[in-house]
Design an enzyme around this catalytic site. Structure first.
Site, mmCIF file in Angstrom:
data_model
loop_
_atom_site.group_PDB
_atom_site.id
_atom_site.type_symbol
_atom_site.label_atom_id
_atom_site.label_comp_id
_atom_site.label_asym_id
_atom_site.label_seq_id
_atom_site.Cartn_x
_atom_site.Cartn_y
_atom_site.Cartn_z
ATOM 1 N N GLY A 1 0.967 -0.722 -0.074
ATOM 2 C CA GLY A 1 0.048 -0.014 -0.261
ATOM 3 C C GLY A 1 1.100 1.233 -0.075
ATOM 4 N N HIS B 1 -8.612 -2.545 1.414
ATOM 5 C CA HIS B 1 -9.692 -2.652 3.093
ATOM 6 C C HIS B 1 -10.431 -3.929 2.558
ATOM 7 C CE1 HIS B 1 -6.388 -0.671 4.840
ATOM 8 N NE2 HIS B 1 -6.818 0.720 5.123
ATOM 9 N N HIS C 1 -2.392 -1.470 8.941
ATOM 10 C CA HIS C 1 -2.796 -0.149 9.751
ATOM 11 C C HIS C 1 -4.002 -0.186 9.841
ATOM 12 C CE1 HIS C 1 -2.630 4.576 9.033
ATOM 13 N NE2 HIS C 1 -2.858 4.366 10.183
ATOM 14 N N ASP C 2 -5.160 0.768 10.441
ATOM 15 C CA ASP C 2 -6.192 0.966 10.110
ATOM 16 C C ASP C 2 -6.912 -0.235 10.422
ATOM 17 O OD1 ASP C 2 -6.293 2.998 8.710
ATOM 18 O OD2 ASP C 2 -5.654 1.882 6.951
#
Ligand code: SAH
Ligand code: MG
Length: 218
Positions: free
Chosen positions: A41, A142, A167-168
């Site tokens: 990403g 995602h 992440h996230d």
């Protein structure tokens, strides 16, 4: 984080809060002597500047960051979605192309020797990957399928004692989407191959405590 590079990181387009970027820098600096870092990403290179800063500071010829992206954007970057940015659309193709923005970010930061772009779909690249990773940072698609593919394709390549940074990750559905939490973070812990060492914002840092790079997890 060196001040000159922090300026470049802050100026770059992207989705990486400064405290979470600093976390990436700190862990990458510690891990890079043991092998390359890989990011899934890239987008316009914001997080890659934090990671590349660590490679520069590590001061070793082999200190390198690979960053994988097809550069066509995730679902939420497409026209009509929340994170669409019309300036990223290639006018001839009518499709997102973040690669030129990444190139400019990394060149301006002076990190071309330290950050290597790998352009392609994450699952296509991981299927051919054979190199142990000192740190893997997953910040790609995602949706359910990309999250599953990123976990299955990349997590096994984290070396023993290496780090998996995700992440996230949102344990509370009210804060954000499920796939990074349900399809990467939880399965990593459930496999027994990883243990959590730090959490900051939506970042989770897990250490590989069982198996070697290339071994199946769990
Ligand atoms: N780390 C970046 C943000 C990444 S956004 C920052 O610091 O700003 C997520 C990126 O993942 C997008 O650029 C998108 O193109 C990429 N992506 C999504 N699914 C992918 C897939 N299956 N293969 C490769 N890249 C993917
Ligand atoms: Mg992210």
């Amino acid at each position: 984080m060196p001040a000159d590079l922090l300026e470049h990181a802050l100026a770059a387009k992207g989705f990486m809060p400064p405290e979470e970027g600093a976390l990436l820098f700190r862990h990458a600096l510690q891990r890079l002597p043991h092998g390359p870092v890989l990011e899934v990403g890239t987008y316009c290179g914001k997080s890659a500047v934090y990671l590349g800063a660590a490679a520069r500071e590590a001061g070793e010829p082999g200190a390198v960051v690979f960053t994988v992206d097809h550069h066509r954007g995730s679902e939420e970057n497409q026209a009509g979605w929340e994170h669409h940015d019309t300036t990223l659309v290639d006018p001839d193709l009518g499709r997102i192309d973040t690669l030129p923005f990444f190139r400019r970010t990394i060149a301006a930061a002076g990190l071309e020797e330290h950050v290597v772009a790998v352009v392609g779909r994450s699952g296509t690249v991981s299927a051919h990957w054979r190199t142990p990773l000192s740190l893997l940072f997953i910040d790609g698609g995602h949706g359910e399928q990309p999250a599953r593919e990123d976990f299955a394709g990349w997590a096994p390549w984290v070396a023993y004692d290496g780090l998996l940074v995700v992440h996230d990750v949102f344990p509370d559905p009210a804060d954000g989407g499920r796939p990074p939490y349900e399809l990467i973070y939880l399965p990593a812990l459930a496999s027994g191959a990883f243990e959590e060492v730090e959490a900051l914002g939506s970042m989770r840092v897990l250490r590989r405590v069982r198996g070697e790079a290339g071994d199946a997890l769990g």
